[in-house]
Design an enzyme around this catalytic site. Structure first.
Site, short mmCIF file in Angstrom:
data_model
loop_
_atom_site.label_atom_id
_atom_site.label_comp_id
_atom_site.label_asym_id
_atom_site.label_seq_id
_atom_site.Cartn_x
_atom_site.Cartn_y
_atom_site.Cartn_z
N TRP A 20 -64.52 -77.01 0.54
CA TRP A 20 -65.89 -77.51 0.34
C TRP A 20 -66.46 -77.09 -1.00
O TRP A 20 -67.60 -76.63 -1.07
CB TRP A 20 -66.82 -77.05 1.47
N GLU A 67 -74.93 -72.78 1.11
CA GLU A 67 -75.65 -71.62 0.57
C GLU A 67 -76.49 -70.91 1.64
O GLU A 67 -77.64 -70.56 1.42
CB GLU A 67 -76.48 -72.02 -0.65
C1 LIG Z 1 -71.02 -80.89 0.44
C2 LIG Z 1 -70.81 -79.40 0.46
C3 LIG Z 1 -70.70 -78.70 -0.71
C4 LIG Z 1 -70.43 -77.33 -0.70
N1 LIG Z 1 -70.25 -76.65 -1.88
C5 LIG Z 1 -69.79 -75.38 -1.87
C6 LIG Z 1 -69.43 -74.72 -3.09
O1 LIG Z 1 -69.58 -75.26 -4.18
N2 LIG Z 1 -68.89 -73.47 -3.02
C7 LIG Z 1 -68.71 -72.81 -1.82
O2 LIG Z 1 -68.20 -71.71 -1.84
N3 LIG Z 1 -69.06 -73.41 -0.66
C8 LIG Z 1 -69.59 -74.67 -0.65
N4 LIG Z 1 -69.92 -75.30 0.53
C9 LIG Z 1 -69.63 -74.61 1.79
C10 LIG Z 1 -70.87 -74.10 2.51
O3 LIG Z 1 -71.47 -73.05 1.82
C11 LIG Z 1 -70.44 -73.72 3.94
O4 LIG Z 1 -70.16 -74.93 4.61
C12 LIG Z 1 -71.51 -72.92 4.67
O5 LIG Z 1 -71.56 -71.60 4.19
C13 LIG Z 1 -71.28 -72.89 6.19
O6 LIG Z 1 -69.99 -72.50 6.49
P1 LIG Z 1 -69.11 -73.36 7.54
O7 LIG Z 1 -69.18 -74.78 7.14
O8 LIG Z 1 -67.79 -72.70 7.62
O9 LIG Z 1 -69.88 -73.24 8.90
P2 LIG Z 1 -69.75 -72.04 9.96
O10 LIG Z 1 -69.94 -70.73 9.28
O11 LIG Z 1 -68.54 -72.24 10.78
O12 LIG Z 1 -71.05 -72.32 10.86
C14 LIG Z 1 -71.09 -73.36 11.84
C15 LIG Z 1 -72.39 -73.22 12.61
O13 LIG Z 1 -72.43 -71.94 13.24
C16 LIG Z 1 -73.63 -71.28 12.89
N5 LIG Z 1 -73.39 -69.83 12.82
C17 LIG Z 1 -72.44 -69.16 12.13
N6 LIG Z 1 -72.59 -67.83 12.29
C18 LIG Z 1 -73.66 -67.65 13.09
C19 LIG Z 1 -74.34 -66.53 13.61
N7 LIG Z 1 -73.95 -65.27 13.33
N8 LIG Z 1 -75.41 -66.74 14.42
C20 LIG Z 1 -75.83 -67.99 14.70
N9 LIG Z 1 -75.25 -69.10 14.23
C21 LIG Z 1 -74.18 -68.94 13.43
C22 LIG Z 1 -74.00 -71.84 11.52
O14 LIG Z 1 -75.38 -71.64 11.25
C23 LIG Z 1 -73.62 -73.29 11.69
O15 LIG Z 1 -74.65 -73.97 12.34
C24 LIG Z 1 -70.28 -76.65 0.54
C25 LIG Z 1 -70.45 -77.36 1.74
C26 LIG Z 1 -70.70 -78.71 1.70
C27 LIG Z 1 -70.86 -79.45 3.01
#
Ligand SMILES: Cc1cc2nc3c(=O)[nH]c(=O)nc-3n(C[C@H](O)[C@H](O)[C@H](O)COP(=O)(O)OP(=O)(O)OC[C@H]3O[C@@H](n4cnc5c(N)ncnc54)[C@H](O)[C@@H]3O)c2cc1C
Length: 384
Positions: free
Chosen positions: A162, A363
């Site tokens: 991502w 973020e």
């Molecule tokens: C279009 C796009 C661009 C991006 N660009 C970048 C980039 O340039 N660089 C980069 O490094 N990343 C990037 N990201 C990644 C983004 O930062 C992550 O998707 C984000 O940090 C969430 O991580 P995850 O998708 O693994 O979700 P997860 O961490 O798996 O979370 C899934 C759900 O569980 C919830 N959750 C997780 N932990 C807890 C908790 N302890 N308590 C309650 N709820 C919780 C979350 O809030 C979410 O609703 C990008 C994402 C997208 C979609």
């Protein structure tokens, strides 16, 4: 003119207004005519990258190495106006400035700064920021990407997921564990074993490039380690800068949706009257205006605190969490107010709505910022 119910304009300096107006003109004249084709094709307007540089919009609030060093309110207004166009445009500038250039400025060596900052600021080079992995998003501390010492340099293995700007980048700031500690590495395009694959399945942020980065025995010269970054606090410090811009940016998307909803409902007639004349429509407009006004005041105060060196990262969490959520709700309400036209890309609302789903997630998700505030209030972390 744009929605400004509490006359925030009055609290802006002439430089701040001028910066905002310049960006607004650029977005209106040069970006809006091409945004639909990019959103449909799933591409980024790469031809505009040098223009962003010429206008001083990349790393605009950073100082030194010939960077513009505008104040943080002016920078926030830049982010607002870019995202009024599209979250993908603001994301490009946010990643380039607040994540990549900030990382090099704050944690880099003098030769790293000399090599990259002016190129990135001018839009002659593109950067990306690799923190997230497929299995480690909200919890980046668990990352698996690993560096080991290899003579005078390092050998990097793993992958990032991502990553905005991934495949169009000349340099990637990659966070990886070295002896169990998170460190930052500058990985240059063309380095053997380093590849980027675009994620094509997105229904959100389509006018932005998002990629997977793959590292297979990538040899990194010793001078490409960011010497001053050690531990998770370094990437988190960059994210505070990024999140600050997002708080303003989401406001821009909300303003665009509100203005479209007001204009549309004033024109569109049903039952022989403009739909804006119905009480239910007016209640929606009043709620949208109220949330936008609160978010504008929040942003302005946050920017002044940042300029005074008094901003706390938890205050940024509050603003990112609030402004993205209200923008998402405003976009969703506006979508409904446009009826069937609300789902057409001839209007910007559905595009903003789809984009804001990403902005709510990246973020730091809404939930993660809730927990950051919870910890700040209670002294008890729910994350560990
Ligand atoms: C279009 C796009 C661009 C991006 N660009 C970048 C980039 O340039 N660089 C980069 O490094 N990343 C990037 N990201 C990644 C983004 O930062 C992550 O998707 C984000 O940090 C969430 O991580 P995850 O998708 O693994 O979700 P997860 O961490 O798996 O979370 C899934 C759900 O569980 C919830 N959750 C997780 N932990 C807890 C908790 N302890 N308590 C309650 N709820 C919780 C979350 O809030 C979410 O609703 C990008 C994402 C997208 C979609």
């Amino acid at each position: 003119m744009s929605v400004d119910y509490y006359d925030v304009e009055r609290d802006l300096s002439s430089e701040e207004r001028m910066t905002r107006d310049t960006v607004r003109k650029f977005v209106t004249n040069e970006f809006m005519p091409v945004v639909r084709e990019h959103f449909q094709a799933g591409t980024f307007a790469v031809a505009l990258i040098p223009r962003l540089g010429e206008l001083g919009l990349l790393g605009a609030n950073l100082s030194g190495s010939g960077l513009p060093g505008i104040n943080n309110v002016a920078y926030g207004l830049v982010m607002q106006e870019l995202e009024r166009g599209d979250s993908g445009l603001r994301s490009f500038a946010s990643v380039q400035g607040s994540l990549v250039m900030h990382a090099i400025l704050a944690f880099g060596s003098e030769p790293q700064k000399e090599r990259w900052l002016s190129l990135l600021g001018a839009g002659k080079a593109v950067g990306c920021y690799g923190l997230t992995e497929a299995d480690h998003g909200s919890d980046p501390e668990g990352m698996k990407t690993k560096a080991v010492r290899d003579g005078k340099g390092y050998l990097l293995n793993g992958s990032k997921m991502w990553i905005t700007n991934g495949s169009i980048s000349d340099v990637a700031v990659v966070w990886a564990k070295l002896d169990g500690t998170i460190r930052g590495f500058l990985v240059e395009k063309g380095t053997a074993g380093f590849s980027a694959r675009d994620i094509k399945s997105k229904l959100s942020m389509r006018a932005s490039i998002t990629s997977e980065l793959i590292f297979e025995d990538v040899r990194i010269p010793g001078e490409n380690l960011l010497p001053k970054a050690e531990g998770l606090k370094a990437p988190l410090q960059c994210l505070t800068q990024g999140r600050y811009g997002i708080a303003w940016g989401a406001l821009g998307a909300a303003m665009a949706c509100f203005e479209e909803a007001l204009a549309y409902t004033s024109e569109r007639k049903q039952f022989g009257r403009p739909i804006a004349s119905f009480q239910l429509t007016q209640a929606k407009l009043a709620d949208m205006l109220t949330e936008i006004t609160k978010a504008q005041l929040l942003c302005l105060k946050l920017g002044r605190l940042k300029d005074a060196g008094a901003m706390r990262h938890t205050q940024v969490s509050l603003a990112k969490r609030n402004n993205v959520r209200i923008a998402l709700e405003i976009a969703r309400t506006a979508r409904g107010m446009l009826g069937a036209n609300g789902i057409s890309d001839e209007y910007p609302v559905m595009r903003h709505l789809c984009n804001l789903e990403t902005v709510e997630t990246y973020e730091g998700t809404y939930e993660i910022h809730t927990l950051i505030l919870g910890k700040d209030l209670t002294g008890l972390s729910a994350l560990m």
